[in-house]
Design an enzyme around this catalytic site. Sequence first.
Site, PDB file in Angstrom:
ATOM      1  N   ASP A  63      33.276 -26.789 -31.236  1.00 56.92           N
ATOM      2  CA  ASP A  63      34.625 -26.988 -31.772  1.00 56.92           C
ATOM      3  C   ASP A  63      34.633 -28.107 -32.806  1.00 56.92           C
ATOM      4  O   ASP A  63      35.656 -28.356 -33.450  1.00 56.92           O
ATOM      5  CB  ASP A  63      35.643 -27.242 -30.661  1.00 56.92           C
ATOM      6  CG  ASP A  63      35.331 -28.469 -29.806  1.00 56.92           C
ATOM      7  OD1 ASP A  63      34.292 -29.132 -30.055  1.00 56.92           O
ATOM      8  OD2 ASP A  63      36.115 -28.761 -28.890  1.00 56.92           O
ATOM      9  N   SER A  64      33.476 -28.739 -33.022  1.00 52.33           N
ATOM     10  CA  SER A  64      33.311 -29.658 -34.146  1.00 52.33           C
ATOM     11  C   SER A  64      33.563 -28.967 -35.476  1.00 52.33           C
ATOM     12  O   SER A  64      33.747 -29.624 -36.503  1.00 52.33           O
ATOM     13  CB  SER A  64      31.902 -30.260 -34.133  1.00 52.33           C
ATOM     14  OG  SER A  64      30.919 -29.246 -33.993  1.00 52.33           O
ATOM     15  N   ASP A 102      31.939 -23.165 -27.669  1.00 53.11           N
ATOM     16  CA  ASP A 102      32.862 -24.141 -27.084  1.00 53.11           C
ATOM     17  C   ASP A 102      34.206 -23.501 -26.750  1.00 53.11           C
ATOM     18  O   ASP A 102      34.739 -22.705 -27.537  1.00 53.11           O
ATOM     19  CB  ASP A 102      33.131 -25.285 -28.067  1.00 53.11           C
ATOM     20  CG  ASP A 102      32.250 -26.494 -27.817  1.00 53.11           C
ATOM     21  OD1 ASP A 102      31.700 -26.612 -26.706  1.00 53.11           O
ATOM     22  OD2 ASP A 102      32.103 -27.311 -28.739  1.00 53.11           O
ATOM     23  N   LYS A 132      30.913 -23.463 -23.254  1.00 50.95           N
ATOM     24  CA  LYS A 132      30.796 -24.879 -22.923  1.00 50.95           C
ATOM     25  C   LYS A 132      32.190 -25.468 -22.772  1.00 50.95           C
ATOM     26  O   LYS A 132      33.084 -25.147 -23.557  1.00 50.95           O
ATOM     27  CB  LYS A 132      30.031 -25.654 -24.015  1.00 50.95           C
ATOM     28  CG  LYS A 132      29.871 -27.152 -23.693  1.00 50.95           C
ATOM     29  CD  LYS A 132      28.947 -27.852 -24.659  1.00 50.95           C
ATOM     30  CE  LYS A 132      29.600 -28.159 -25.972  1.00 50.95           C
ATOM     31  NZ  LYS A 132      30.713 -29.147 -25.860  1.00 50.95           N
ATOM     32  N   GLU A 134      34.337 -29.279 -21.609  1.00 50.15           N
ATOM     33  CA  GLU A 134      34.234 -30.718 -21.398  1.00 50.15           C
ATOM     34  C   GLU A 134      34.909 -31.121 -20.089  1.00 50.15           C
ATOM     35  O   GLU A 134      35.825 -30.452 -19.617  1.00 50.15           O
ATOM     36  CB  GLU A 134      34.894 -31.469 -22.563  1.00 50.15           C
ATOM     37  CG  GLU A 134      34.218 -31.240 -23.901  1.00 50.15           C
ATOM     38  CD  GLU A 134      34.885 -32.010 -25.019  1.00 50.15           C
ATOM     39  OE1 GLU A 134      35.789 -32.831 -24.735  1.00 50.15           O
ATOM     40  OE2 GLU A 134      34.521 -31.800 -26.194  1.00 50.15           O
ATOM     41  N   GLU A 201      26.850 -36.924 -23.931  1.00 50.84           N
ATOM     42  CA  GLU A 201      27.109 -37.434 -25.279  1.00 50.84           C
ATOM     43  C   GLU A 201      27.546 -38.895 -25.273  1.00 50.84           C
ATOM     44  O   GLU A 201      28.386 -39.310 -24.468  1.00 50.84           O
ATOM     45  CB  GLU A 201      28.194 -36.604 -25.975  1.00 50.84           C
ATOM     46  CG  GLU A 201      28.519 -37.116 -27.381  1.00 50.84           C
ATOM     47  CD  GLU A 201      29.448 -36.231 -28.177  1.00 50.84           C
ATOM     48  OE1 GLU A 201      29.766 -36.587 -29.324  1.00 50.84           O
ATOM     49  OE2 GLU A 201      29.864 -35.176 -27.654  1.00 50.84           O
TER      50      GLU A 201
END
Length: 286
Positions: A63-64, A102, A132, A134, A201
Amino acid sequence: MSTTFTIDTATSRANPTPAPMKRLTVPSIRARKGAEPLVMLTAYTVRTAQLLDPHCDMLLVGDSLGQVVYGLPSTVPVTLEMMAAHGAAVVRGSYHAVVVIDMPFGSYEASPEKAFESAAWLLKQTGAAAVKLEGGRAMAPTVKFLSERGIPVMGHVGLTPQAVNTLGGYGARGRTQAEAAKIIDDGQAIAAAGAFALVIEGVVEPIAIELTRTIDCPTIGIGASAQCDGQVLVAEDMLGLFDRTARFVKKFDDLAGRISAAVETYAADVRSRTFPGAEQIYAPKD
């Protein structure tokens, strides 16, 4: 409407390279725990995927892309539809790496059922192998729910960009004893819930080393430690496309400088009328 479709290889410059090998699988990635380090980079387009794929074990449709592709201030505004479009492109452009996509902010936190709905839709739309998400111990039930229903999950702890508003910025995490203990507990909970890999991270190194030592799934470091089971970076960062990057980024090239120089030469050739030349012009037939 699905974003997956067959490309006309006779006319498209972006058609994937014919598959010379079998694509890696999620179980094969998990089995690499403690073995040869895993190589992972982000990819958002067909052409980038084609170039990265032969060298990577995993491609992350991160999602970056909100910041790298769309110029957004954070990853928070990224939508499922954006992830689906780019995820499908990366799958079409790869044949070797496991493609992980993501789940964007707001698409999975409400409940395990909501997470399953979002994840299933993403995998159907893209053809990716895994998602993925978070979060730490609070997300463990969701990881377990998805894993038990056939959706492989990669976890992500430490500096979690989707929580930037709560964290107050992108600084390294785990500098206090209490925060370090929480990150370790979060990672262990996500691994125990069934994650096949865990991104760590932006943490102080002892946290990454402890998690790598104590959990059964591979750890993927980004600003963590060389002792992790693998590494990931944003491809555009490591290629030198941006002037400002995080401390943990190593620039392996200066593509920004090389692109600028090439465009400068192109502009000069256009203005001097030396481009197009005879090689680029269609002459009339006799």
